[in-house]
Write an enzyme that holds these catalytic residues in place. Sequence first.
Site, short mmCIF file in Angstrom:
data_model
loop_
_atom_site.label_atom_id
_atom_site.label_comp_id
_atom_site.label_asym_id
_atom_site.label_seq_id
_atom_site.Cartn_x
_atom_site.Cartn_y
_atom_site.Cartn_z
N ASN A 168 41.28 40.68 31.40
CA ASN A 168 40.86 41.78 30.53
C ASN A 168 39.71 42.39 30.96
OD1 ASN A 168 40.05 39.39 29.68
ND2 ASN A 168 39.88 39.83 27.44
N ILE A 169 39.65 43.88 30.73
CA ILE A 169 38.34 44.49 31.11
C ILE A 169 38.25 45.51 29.91
CG2 ILE A 169 37.56 46.14 32.72
CD1 ILE A 169 39.75 45.27 34.73
N GLU A 170 36.82 45.18 29.28
CA GLU A 170 36.64 45.82 28.14
C GLU A 170 35.93 47.03 28.28
OE1 GLU A 170 35.22 42.65 25.46
OE2 GLU A 170 37.27 42.09 25.01
N CYS A 176 44.17 44.76 28.52
CA CYS A 176 44.57 43.43 28.53
C CYS A 176 44.89 42.90 29.93
CB CYS A 176 45.78 43.20 27.67
SG CYS A 176 45.65 43.48 26.09
N GLU A 224 47.14 41.21 30.91
CA GLU A 224 48.87 41.59 31.38
C GLU A 224 48.69 42.71 32.04
OE1 GLU A 224 47.65 40.25 28.39
OE2 GLU A 224 49.02 39.11 27.45
N CYS A 248 51.22 44.90 25.50
CA CYS A 248 51.58 44.36 26.71
C CYS A 248 53.09 43.85 26.71
CB CYS A 248 50.76 43.37 26.97
SG CYS A 248 48.99 43.77 27.45
N1 THU Z 1 43.69 40.54 25.26
C1 THU Z 1 44.25 40.20 26.31
O1 THU Z 1 43.74 40.56 27.51
N2 THU Z 1 45.85 40.13 26.22
C2 THU Z 1 46.40 39.77 25.22
O2 THU Z 1 47.75 39.66 25.11
C3 THU Z 1 45.84 39.88 23.86
C4 THU Z 1 44.35 40.28 23.82
C5 THU Z 1 42.29 40.80 25.29
C6 THU Z 1 42.08 42.11 24.80
C7 THU Z 1 40.45 41.97 24.55
O3 THU Z 1 39.87 42.28 25.64
C8 THU Z 1 40.37 40.50 24.01
O4 THU Z 1 41.49 39.96 24.41
C9 THU Z 1 40.41 40.39 22.41
O5 THU Z 1 41.27 41.14 21.82
#
Ligand code: THU
Length: 115
Positions: free
Chosen positions: A29-31, A40, A42, A76
Amino acid sequence: MRQAHVPYSHFPVGAALRSESGAIFAGCNIENASYPEGWCAETSAIAHMVVAGERTIAEVAVVAEKMARITPCGGCRQRLKEFASPETRVHLCDADGIVETVTLGDLLPKAFALD
Ligand code: THU
């Protein structure tokens, strides 16, 4: 998951897709400071697979160190569905490996599709 950019949630997630050819594509995941613009793990993994020229997901694994068993978010599930089938296995993992295996059809029944 180790590469996740999560300065806001502190919730690292890792995903790996095995494609039809047997290749494995990883993602994290890359915020973003503008929160909704993050994405996310995925989604990152799907991007890697598509850029490599592949279009079919054979198997999926997802892990988040802060959860006993993470399941892909709704968005996702729909993105995975674009490149997978209802029978495609999705492995919900922890640090030691697979905790539970489900299918994409279990996760996204009656999915939206243009066909
Ligand atoms: N996140 C994912 O990367 N995959 C998921 O299926 C659920 C949520 C990430 C998004 C965000 O960066 C962090 O988890 C918290 O929600």
